[in-house]
Design an enzyme around this catalytic site. Structure first.
Site, PDB file in Angstrom:
ATOM      1  N   GLN A  60      -5.350  -1.678  -5.110  1.00  0.00           N
ATOM      2  CA  GLN A  60      -3.831  -1.894  -5.357  1.00  0.00           C
ATOM      3  C   GLN A  60      -3.641  -2.131  -7.005  1.00  0.00           C
ATOM      4  OE1 GLN A  60      -2.362  -4.444  -1.447  1.00  0.00           O
ATOM      5  NE2 GLN A  60      -4.184  -5.356  -2.469  1.00  0.00           N
TER       6      GLN A  60
ATOM      7  N   ARG B 247      -8.351   4.889  -1.806  1.00  0.00           N
ATOM      8  CA  ARG B 247      -6.965   5.062  -1.628  1.00  0.00           C
ATOM      9  C   ARG B 247      -6.117   4.331  -2.907  1.00  0.00           C
ATOM     10  NH1 ARG B 247      -4.905   2.881   3.408  1.00  0.00           N
ATOM     11  NH2 ARG B 247      -5.476   4.504   4.613  1.00  0.00           N
TER      12      ARG B 247
ATOM     13  N   THR C  82       1.382   7.379  -2.963  1.00  0.00           N
ATOM     14  CA  THR C  82       2.674   7.044  -3.611  1.00  0.00           C
ATOM     15  C   THR C  82       3.676   7.899  -3.046  1.00  0.00           C
ATOM     16  OG1 THR C  82       3.557   6.942  -5.649  1.00  0.00           O
ATOM     17  CG2 THR C  82       2.158   8.720  -5.536  1.00  0.00           C
TER      18      THR C  82
ATOM     19  N   ARG D   5       7.171  -5.222   4.933  1.00  0.00           N
ATOM     20  CA  ARG D   5       6.655  -4.602   3.710  1.00  0.00           C
ATOM     21  C   ARG D   5       7.063  -3.406   3.215  1.00  0.00           C
ATOM     22  NH1 ARG D   5       2.398  -7.430   6.091  1.00  0.00           N
ATOM     23  NH2 ARG D   5       1.194  -5.412   6.577  1.00  0.00           N
ATOM     24  N   ARG D   6       7.299  -2.556   4.130  1.00  0.00           N
ATOM     25  CA  ARG D   6       8.028  -1.205   3.762  1.00  0.00           C
ATOM     26  C   ARG D   6       9.349  -1.309   3.124  1.00  0.00           C
ATOM     27  NH1 ARG D   6       3.566  -1.073   5.255  1.00  0.00           N
ATOM     28  NH2 ARG D   6       3.491  -1.423   3.275  1.00  0.00           N
TER      29      ARG D   6
ATOM     30  N   LYS E 183       0.426   1.030  -4.575  1.00  0.00           N
ATOM     31  CA  LYS E 183       1.116   0.062  -5.868  1.00  0.00           C
ATOM     32  C   LYS E 183       0.751  -1.093  -5.188  1.00  0.00           C
ATOM     33  CE  LYS E 183       4.550   2.702  -7.711  1.00  0.00           C
ATOM     34  NZ  LYS E 183       6.121   2.597  -8.135  1.00  0.00           N
ATOM     35  N   GLY E 184       0.623  -1.636  -3.888  1.00  0.00           N
ATOM     36  CA  GLY E 184       0.420  -2.782  -3.294  1.00  0.00           C
ATOM     37  C   GLY E 184       1.761  -3.499  -2.680  1.00  0.00           C
TER      38      GLY E 184
ATOM     39  N   LYS F 210      -7.780  -2.840   9.062  1.00  0.00           N
ATOM     40  CA  LYS F 210      -7.432  -3.762   8.428  1.00  0.00           C
ATOM     41  C   LYS F 210      -8.583  -4.927   8.955  1.00  0.00           C
ATOM     42  CE  LYS F 210      -2.622  -3.961   7.197  1.00  0.00           C
ATOM     43  NZ  LYS F 210      -2.159  -2.596   7.441  1.00  0.00           N
TER      44      LYS F 210
ATOM     45  N   ASP G 105      -8.619  -0.703   5.029  1.00  0.00           N
ATOM     46  CA  ASP G 105      -7.156  -1.142   4.206  1.00  0.00           C
ATOM     47  C   ASP G 105      -7.434  -2.438   3.467  1.00  0.00           C
ATOM     48  OD1 ASP G 105      -5.129   0.628   4.814  1.00  0.00           O
ATOM     49  OD2 ASP G 105      -4.716  -0.282   6.751  1.00  0.00           O
TER      50      ASP G 105
END
Length: 306
Positions: free
Chosen positions: A161, A182, A224, A286-287, A185-186, A98, A132
């Site tokens: 994303q 990569r 995904t 976020r997960r 979805k975001g 990141k 990322d």
């Protein structure tokens, strides 16, 4: 609504303290995070490789506002890459970085310099780096830095994303020879002006983006867990006459491991996104937002008394 609440909690220091002191939080974290140290990350990579799975390793942390912390993050990646090289695992693993963790919110040039050092170490180890993507406010800056890195390290990967309205066009422009993209979805809370809000609209965008990437000359990386999108990805690869080694699937560590093994057994390149480090809170939240069904497990950990 639930997703919005979870994403708001990801920014709450009060909730972070509550979660951090819950008695079984660590057992929950271990399901999604490989561990806190480089040794944990390397051990997990070795286990995945033995099962025919690839890995991309993410040292957790973001929104760095202190130069010393940006330097510490860079140093961690340099040490990790040296360990992967020394253990003969570089062909099985790359690293995900990141830019905000290496100083993007301090100064874009600082982030570029630190990322360039990581790319150089990855090239020396015989592997690659994927940069990322974070929230939409840094999308342009991130893609500009990725392009600069590619001038010297052409295999540097980027993340796009599908929930952003601009992403289909970005996929078309990024799907060039040697590029690695990569598609996810975001996972950030974004305004309607820049991002689709309904899940169906995000899925439709994801499919359009798959088509754009498969039609291009780059290397698509389909991140995904959705069975429908996986099957669509396989179908689109066949439609565009792509060999199985010309793209890959990616999934998060700890989610759908049986499906990961199935895809690998069928000859597809299957890469597992493996986070490690002690800055796990924002990642974990976020997960939860991406897959709210996980929230029930998470909530039980908060109500358990020590």
């Amino acid at each position: 609504m639930l997703r919005s609440v979870i994403l708001a909690a990801a920014r709450s220091s009060k909730i972070e303290r509550l979660v951090g002191t819950a008695p079984v939080t660590r057992s929950l974290v271990r399901r999604y995070v490989a561990g806190e140290t480089t040794a944990h990350a390397v051990a997990t990579t070795r286990t995945l490789a033995a099962d025919g799975l690839l890995a991309t390793l993410d040292y957790l942390g973001e929104d760095t506002v202190v130069v010393e912390q940006a330097d510490a993050t860079r140093d961690e990646y340099l040490g990790l890459l040296a360990s992967l090289k020394g253990e003969g695992l570089a062909k099985s693993a790359e690293v995900s970085v990141k830019l905000s963790a290496v100083g993007q919110r301090i100064d874009a040039e600082l982030a570029y310099d630190r990322a360039r050092e990581i790319c150089a170490a990855a090239a020396d180890a015989g592997t690659t780096v994927t940069v990322d993507m974070e929230d939409h406010t840094v999308t342009d800056s991130t893609l500009e830095i990725v392009q600069r890195l590619r001038d010297e390290y052409p295999s540097t990967g980027a993340v796009l994303q599908a929930y952003l309205r601009r992403t289909e066009d970005d996929c078309k422009s990024q799907a060039v020879p040697t590029s690695r993209i990569r598609l996810c979805k975001g996972a950030y809370k974004e305004p309607e002006s820049v991002a689709y809000q309904r899940g169906l609209d995000v899925d439709r965008s994801y499919v359009r983006c798959i088509n754009a990437l498969m039609a291009g000359e780059g290397y698509p990386m389909l991140a995904t867990h959705d069975p429908r999108l996986i099957e669509i990805g396989i179908d689109r690869a066949r439609w565009y006459d792509r060999e199985k080694d010309s793209f890959e699937f990616q999934m998060l560590y700890g989610i759908r491991p049986t499906e990961q093994l199935r895809l690998a057994a069928e000859g597809y390149r299957m890469r597992v996104y493996v986070p490690y480090g002690d800055q796990w809170y924002g990642y974990l939240m976020r997960r939860m937002a991406e897959r709210p069904a996980n929230l029930a497990v998470f909530a039980r950990s908060l109500w358990t008394k020590s």
